[in-house]
Design a protein around this motif. Structure first.
Motif, PDB file in Angstrom:
ATOM      1  N   TYR A  66       0.829  -1.210   0.000  1.00  0.00           N
ATOM      2  CA  TYR A  66       0.000   0.000   0.000  1.00  0.00           C
ATOM      3  C   TYR A  66       0.860   1.255   0.000  1.00  0.00           C
ATOM      4  O   TYR A  66       0.598   2.214  -0.731  1.00  0.00           O
ATOM      5  CB  TYR A  66      -0.950  -0.003   1.201  1.00  0.00           C
ATOM      6  N   LEU A  67       1.905   1.280   0.832  1.00  0.00           N
ATOM      7  CA  LEU A  67       2.760   2.463   0.937  1.00  0.00           C
ATOM      8  C   LEU A  67       3.918   2.369  -0.054  1.00  0.00           C
ATOM      9  O   LEU A  67       4.652   1.375  -0.053  1.00  0.00           O
ATOM     10  CB  LEU A  67       3.337   2.581   2.346  1.00  0.00           C
ATOM     11  N   PRO A  68       4.136   3.388  -0.887  1.00  0.00           N
ATOM     12  CA  PRO A  68       5.337   3.395  -1.726  1.00  0.00           C
ATOM     13  C   PRO A  68       6.565   3.656  -0.864  1.00  0.00           C
ATOM     14  O   PRO A  68       6.517   4.447   0.078  1.00  0.00           O
ATOM     15  CB  PRO A  68       5.083   4.549  -2.696  1.00  0.00           C
ATOM     16  N   MET A  69       7.646   2.965  -1.152  1.00  0.00           N
ATOM     17  CA  MET A  69       8.891   3.114  -0.405  1.00  0.00           C
ATOM     18  C   MET A  69      10.057   3.284  -1.380  1.00  0.00           C
ATOM     19  O   MET A  69      10.119   2.605  -2.410  1.00  0.00           O
ATOM     20  CB  MET A  69       9.157   1.870   0.456  1.00  0.00           C
ATOM     21  N   GLU A  70      10.967   4.176  -1.026  1.00  0.00           N
ATOM     22  CA  GLU A  70      12.194   4.312  -1.811  1.00  0.00           C
ATOM     23  C   GLU A  70      12.968   2.998  -1.752  1.00  0.00           C
ATOM     24  O   GLU A  70      12.980   2.305  -0.714  1.00  0.00           O
ATOM     25  CB  GLU A  70      13.046   5.454  -1.254  1.00  0.00           C
ATOM     26  N   ASP A  71      13.610   2.670  -2.847  1.00  0.00           N
ATOM     27  CA  ASP A  71      14.380   1.435  -2.916  1.00  0.00           C
ATOM     28  C   ASP A  71      15.411   1.397  -1.781  1.00  0.00           C
ATOM     29  O   ASP A  71      16.154   2.352  -1.576  1.00  0.00           O
ATOM     30  CB  ASP A  71      15.096   1.348  -4.270  1.00  0.00           C
ATOM     31  N   GLY A  72      15.417   0.315  -1.053  1.00  0.00           N
ATOM     32  CA  GLY A  72      16.385   0.121   0.022  1.00  0.00           C
ATOM     33  C   GLY A  72      15.833   0.337   1.414  1.00  0.00           C
ATOM     34  O   GLY A  72      16.418  -0.142   2.390  1.00  0.00           O
ATOM     35  N   VAL A  73      14.705   1.053   1.535  1.00  0.00           N
ATOM     36  CA  VAL A  73      14.164   1.335   2.870  1.00  0.00           C
ATOM     37  C   VAL A  73      13.729   0.047   3.559  1.00  0.00           C
ATOM     38  O   VAL A  73      14.097  -0.226   4.717  1.00  0.00           O
ATOM     39  CB  VAL A  73      13.002   2.339   2.789  1.00  0.00           C
ATOM     40  N   LEU A  74      12.926  -0.764   2.867  1.00  0.00           N
ATOM     41  CA  LEU A  74      12.454  -2.005   3.488  1.00  0.00           C
ATOM     42  C   LEU A  74      13.605  -2.947   3.810  1.00  0.00           C
ATOM     43  O   LEU A  74      13.649  -3.552   4.887  1.00  0.00           O
ATOM     44  CB  LEU A  74      11.450  -2.695   2.566  1.00  0.00           C
ATOM     45  N   ALA A  75      14.556  -3.047   2.884  1.00  0.00           N
ATOM     46  CA  ALA A  75      15.694  -3.944   3.113  1.00  0.00           C
ATOM     47  C   ALA A  75      16.504  -3.491   4.327  1.00  0.00           C
ATOM     48  O   ALA A  75      16.957  -4.325   5.128  1.00  0.00           O
ATOM     49  CB  ALA A  75      16.579  -3.996   1.878  1.00  0.00           C
ATOM     50  N   TRP A 120       4.157  11.711   1.993  1.00  0.00           N
ATOM     51  CA  TRP A 120       5.359  10.874   2.013  1.00  0.00           C
ATOM     52  C   TRP A 120       5.692  10.361   3.420  1.00  0.00           C
ATOM     53  O   TRP A 120       6.551   9.492   3.575  1.00  0.00           O
ATOM     54  CB  TRP A 120       6.554  11.641   1.446  1.00  0.00           C
ATOM     55  N   MET A 121       4.974  10.864   4.429  1.00  0.00           N
ATOM     56  CA  MET A 121       5.176  10.398   5.804  1.00  0.00           C
ATOM     57  C   MET A 121       3.968   9.616   6.320  1.00  0.00           C
ATOM     58  O   MET A 121       3.765   9.478   7.528  1.00  0.00           O
ATOM     59  CB  MET A 121       5.450  11.591   6.722  1.00  0.00           C
ATOM     60  N   GLU A 122       3.178   9.078   5.400  1.00  0.00           N
ATOM     61  CA  GLU A 122       1.985   8.331   5.788  1.00  0.00           C
ATOM     62  C   GLU A 122       2.313   7.159   6.714  1.00  0.00           C
ATOM     63  O   GLU A 122       1.487   6.737   7.528  1.00  0.00           O
ATOM     64  CB  GLU A 122       1.271   7.834   4.532  1.00  0.00           C
ATOM     65  N   VAL A 123       3.531   6.652   6.637  1.00  0.00           N
ATOM     66  CA  VAL A 123       3.931   5.486   7.424  1.00  0.00           C
ATOM     67  C   VAL A 123       3.832   5.717   8.931  1.00  0.00           C
ATOM     68  O   VAL A 123       3.745   4.759   9.702  1.00  0.00           O
ATOM     69  CB  VAL A 123       5.370   5.066   7.030  1.00  0.00           C
ATOM     70  N   VAL A 124       3.788   6.968   9.380  1.00  0.00           N
ATOM     71  CA  VAL A 124       3.793   7.230  10.827  1.00  0.00           C
ATOM     72  C   VAL A 124       2.412   7.424  11.422  1.00  0.00           C
ATOM     73  O   VAL A 124       2.264   7.465  12.642  1.00  0.00           O
ATOM     74  CB  VAL A 124       4.661   8.470  11.167  1.00  0.00           C
ATOM     75  N   ILE A 125       1.369   7.557  10.587  1.00  0.00           N
ATOM     76  CA  ILE A 125       0.086   7.993  11.143  1.00  0.00           C
ATOM     77  C   ILE A 125      -0.601   6.900  11.960  1.00  0.00           C
ATOM     78  O   ILE A 125      -1.440   7.206  12.815  1.00  0.00           O
ATOM     79  CB  ILE A 125      -0.864   8.513  10.053  1.00  0.00           C
ATOM     80  N   GLN A 140       9.391   6.744   4.596  1.00  0.00           N
ATOM     81  CA  GLN A 140       9.263   6.020   3.332  1.00  0.00           C
ATOM     82  C   GLN A 140      10.400   6.319   2.363  1.00  0.00           C
ATOM     83  O   GLN A 140      10.483   5.702   1.305  1.00  0.00           O
ATOM     84  CB  GLN A 140       7.916   6.354   2.687  1.00  0.00           C
ATOM     85  N   VAL A 141      11.247   7.276   2.735  1.00  0.00           N
ATOM     86  CA  VAL A 141      12.404   7.638   1.916  1.00  0.00           C
ATOM     87  C   VAL A 141      13.592   7.878   2.841  1.00  0.00           C
ATOM     88  O   VAL A 141      13.429   8.155   4.033  1.00  0.00           O
ATOM     89  CB  VAL A 141      12.158   8.914   1.073  1.00  0.00           C
ATOM     90  N   PHE A 142      14.791   7.771   2.287  1.00  0.00           N
ATOM     91  CA  PHE A 142      15.989   8.212   3.004  1.00  0.00           C
ATOM     92  C   PHE A 142      16.038   9.744   2.969  1.00  0.00           C
ATOM     93  O   PHE A 142      15.301  10.373   2.201  1.00  0.00           O
ATOM     94  CB  PHE A 142      17.231   7.609   2.349  1.00  0.00           C
ATOM     95  N   PRO A 143      16.869  10.370   3.797  1.00  0.00           N
ATOM     96  CA  PRO A 143      16.951  11.828   3.797  1.00  0.00           C
ATOM     97  C   PRO A 143      17.131  12.384   2.386  1.00  0.00           C
ATOM     98  O   PRO A 143      18.000  11.947   1.641  1.00  0.00           O
ATOM     99  CB  PRO A 143      18.173  12.116   4.674  1.00  0.00           C
ATOM    100  N   PHE A 144      16.287  13.349   2.029  1.00  0.00           N
ATOM    101  CA  PHE A 144      16.286  13.897   0.670  1.00  0.00           C
ATOM    102  C   PHE A 144      16.999  15.250   0.630  1.00  0.00           C
ATOM    103  O   PHE A 144      17.390  15.796   1.678  1.00  0.00           O
ATOM    104  CB  PHE A 144      14.854  14.019   0.145  1.00  0.00           C
ATOM    105  N   ASP A 145      17.164  15.785  -0.561  1.00  0.00           N
ATOM    106  CA  ASP A 145      17.845  17.059  -0.781  1.00  0.00           C
ATOM    107  C   ASP A 145      17.231  18.143   0.106  1.00  0.00           C
ATOM    108  O   ASP A 145      16.018  18.386   0.061  1.00  0.00           O
ATOM    109  CB  ASP A 145      17.726  17.440  -2.256  1.00  0.00           C
TER     110      ASP A 145
END
Length: 491
Positions: free
Chosen positions: A285-294, A425-430, A400-405
Motif C-alpha cells: 500500500y505504501l510506496p517506499m524508496e528502494d532500500g528502505v524495506l531492506a 510521504w510520511m503516511e507510514v507514521v500515522i 518512506q524515503v531516506f533523507p532527501f535534498d
C-alpha cells in the motif's frame, strides 16, 4: 579546564559533550566536574558545529549562561542538588513556551514572542536543574517533516549536510547527533519524534496518549493528535527524560496518573520469545524508496539475534480510509489552532502555504465529518488491538524515503507514485499517532550512500516501559549511535 592537567578519572571537555546524559548527570552530582566546565564545553562545541547544521537557535549570551552555571555550582556547594538535570544545558524545541527566551514556533508572526512563563514540560525540566541555553529549530508551527522556516532557515542532516534533517523535531535530532545537547525534548503529531530520529541515528520516543501532559493547551479534551516526548542517544536517557516530562496534572484532564518514576529505573529485561509483527509497507500500500524495506529488515534480524520472533503482519483495515481519517482530524486540529490567524488577512499572508491549506481544509468540514473520522479512528485502534492478541509489538519503517535534498520542501514522488499532499510521504507514521500508542524509533543502520534510517516499534496501550525495555535490549546488541558518528565530529 586545562586538558593537559587532567587525571584519568577527570572528564575532558570532549568527554563532557559525548557522554550519555545519565553519565554527565552523575559527574555533576559527584562534583567530578563543575557546571561551569560543562557549560563552557558545550558552548565551545556548539560554536564549532552549529554552523552550518543550524540546529540550535535563539542561543543566549555566554556570560549569562556561565552565570547560571556558577549558581548551580554554588547550590551544589551548599548541598542543594535540584535533580538529575542539575546544570545540564538544554534547548527546548521552539514550539515549547520558555520564560525569557524567544518562542517563535518557526513563524514570523511570533518572531518577537518572549513568554513570561514556561510551559509545563519546560517548567518540569527547569525544576530538575536544567539550564536553557536557547531553542532547537522547527518548521513553522511544526507543520511538515522537514525543518526550515523564514526566521532561522534550514536545519541540515547531521550525517550529510546536503540532506534534510527531518522534522518537525529536526533541530533536536541534529543537536543530539552532533553532541550539542546531552538529551532533549521534541514533540510528535505526524512522526516528529520518529522521522528525524531515524534520519540522524538517534532515538525518539512518542509516549502513550496522555503520558506527557500539555499545559497550557488549546483544547483540553480533543487535541490529542500531537504531544511531547524525549529524544536521546541512549534508551536510558530517553526513559529518564520521560520520567521528568510525564506525570498527571489536574489542568490536563486526560493525563495518565501512573507514577513516572517507573521510567527512572533499570530497563534490563529478558526479551527472549518476544513476538514482533512486521507491518512493512502494508502489503504494498505504501510506496517506499528502494532500500528502505531492506534496511529495516536487516534491523529486524538484530531483533531476532536477541531472541525475538518476527513475522509479517497485516491489520484488517482499509488503509486509504486511515489516510482520509488522518486528513480530516489534522485539518480540524489546524483550523482550531491557526484559524484566528488565518481569518486576519495580514497574518494569513505570513502563514506558509501548507498551513493555509490545512486551515482551509478544516473550514470545509462539517460536524458529521469530524464525528465520522473519530469513529474510523476508533475502528483503527480496535484493529491494532486484534493484532496485539498475536504480537507483543508491531514494527515498520520510520520514513518512506531516506533523507532527501535539503533544498526540496518535500518529496513530490516515491517509487513513481505522486505525493498528493506535502506530508503524504510520511503516511507510514500515522498509524501509531491515530491509535495513541507508545512507539519508539530505533536506529536501523545506513544505506550504501551513508544515509541513516530508523525503525518504528509500536507497543500495546500504555506499555511505554515495555517498549523502552525492548529498545534498550536492541541498542545493547547494535550500538549504532556509538558505532557510526557524524563525520563532523571526527574520530
Amino acid at each position: 579546564m586545562n586538558q593537559a592537567s587532567l587525571s584519568p578519572s577527570q572528564p575532558s571537555p570532549n568527554d563532557l559533550v559525548t557522554a550519555d546524559a545519565l553519565q554527565l548527570s552523575e559527574w555533576i552530582r559527584l562534583r567530578k566536574v563543575s557546571c561551569r566546565e560543562v557549560m563552557s564545553a558545550f558552548l565551545d562545541h556548539i560554536e564549532r558545529v552549529n554552523t552550518p547544521a543550524n540546529a540550535i537557535v535563539s542561543l543566549r549570551e555566554r556570560a549569562a549562561l556561565l552565570a547560571e552555571a556558577d549558581e548551580r555550582d554554588a547550590q551544589l556547594a551548599r548541598g542543594d542538588h535540584l535533580g538529575w538535570m542539575h546544570g545540564m544545558p538544554q534547548a527546548p524545541k521552539d514550539l515549547t513556551a520558555t520564560a525569557g527566551i524567544a518562542s517563535t514556533q518557526g513563524s514570523p508572526l511570533f518572531r518577537n514572542e518572549v513568554p513570561k512563563a514556561d510551559a509545563l514540560m519546560a517548567a518540569r525540566m527547569r525544576a530538575q536543574g536544567a539550564i536553557f541555553i536557547g531553542k532547537t529549530n522547527t518548521p513553522e508551527f511544526g507543520l511538515g517533516s522537514n525543518t526550515y522556516n523564514t526566521i532561522f532557515g534550514k536545519t541540515l542532516n547531521a550525517y550529510d549536510p546536503t540532506r534534510s534533517a527531518g522534522g518537525s523535531s529536526g533541530g533536536t535530532a541534529v543537536a543530539l547527533a552532533l553532541r550539542m545537547l546531552p538529551v532533549a525534548d521534541g514533540s510528535d503529531m505526524m512522526g516528529s519524534l520518529r522521522n528525524p530520529a531515524g534520519w540522524n541515528n538517534i532515538f525518539g520516543f512518542r509516549p502513550s496518549q496522555g503520558r506527557v501532559p500539555s499545559v497550557p493547551a488549546h483544547d483540553l479534551f480533543f487535541n490529542q493528535l500531537g504531544y511531547a516526548g524525549p529524544m536521546g542517544r541512549s534508551v536510558p536517557d530517553l526513559a529518564m527524560l520521560l520520567s521528568t516530562q510525564a506525570g498527571y496534572d489536574a489542568r490536563a484532564p486526560l493525563s495518565i496518573s501512573e507514577d513516572p518514576a517507573q521510567f527512572a529505573g533499570s530497563l534490563e529485561r529478558d526479551v527472549g520469545g518476544t513476538r514482533i509483527g512486521w507491518l512493512g509497507n502494508y502489503d504494498g500500500y505504501l510506496p517506499m524508496e528502494d532500500g528502505v524495506l531492506a534496511q529495516c529488515e536487516s534491523a529486524l534480524k538484530d531483533f531476532e539475534s536477541i531472541g525475538c520472533k518476527v513475522e509479517a503482519a497485516r491489520p484488517d483495515y482499509p488503509m486509504e480510509q486511515l489516510w482520509q481519517t488522518w486528513l480530516t482530524l489534522r485539518h480540524f486540529s489546524c483550523a482550531g489552532t491557526l484559524g484566528a490567524l488565518y481569518r486576519d488577512p495580514e497574518k494569513r499572508a505570513l502563514l506558509k502555504p501548507e498551513a493555509q491549506w490545512e486551515v482551509e481544509g478544516g473550514l470545509r468540514l462539517s460536524g458529521e465529518d469530524v464525528w465520522n473520522a473519530t469513529v474510523a479512528r476508533s475502528q483503527w485502534y480496535n484493529a491494532l488491538l486484534s493484532l496485539f492478541e498475536r504480537y507483543d509489538y508491531l514494527a515498520l519503517p520510520s520514513a518512506q524515503v531516506f533523507p532527501f535534498d535539503a533544498n526540496e520542501h518535500w518529496p513530490k514522488a516515491i517509487a513513481g507514485r505522486t505525493m498528493d499532499t506535502y506530508h503524504r510521504w510520511m503516511e507510514v507514521v500515522i498509524g501509531a499517532s491515530l491509535a495513541g500508542l507508545p512507539v519508539v524509533c530505533v536506529p536501523a543502520g545506513f544505506n550504501a550512500q551513508g544515509l541513516p534510517m530508523g525503525l518504528q516499534v509500536i507497543g500495546k496501550p500504555q506499555a511505554d516501559l515495555a517498549v523502552l525495555q525492548l529498545a534498550h535490549a536492541y541498542d545493547q546488541a547494535t550500538q549504532w549511535v556509538k558505532r557510526r558518528k557524524p563525520a563532523l565530529l571526527g574520530d
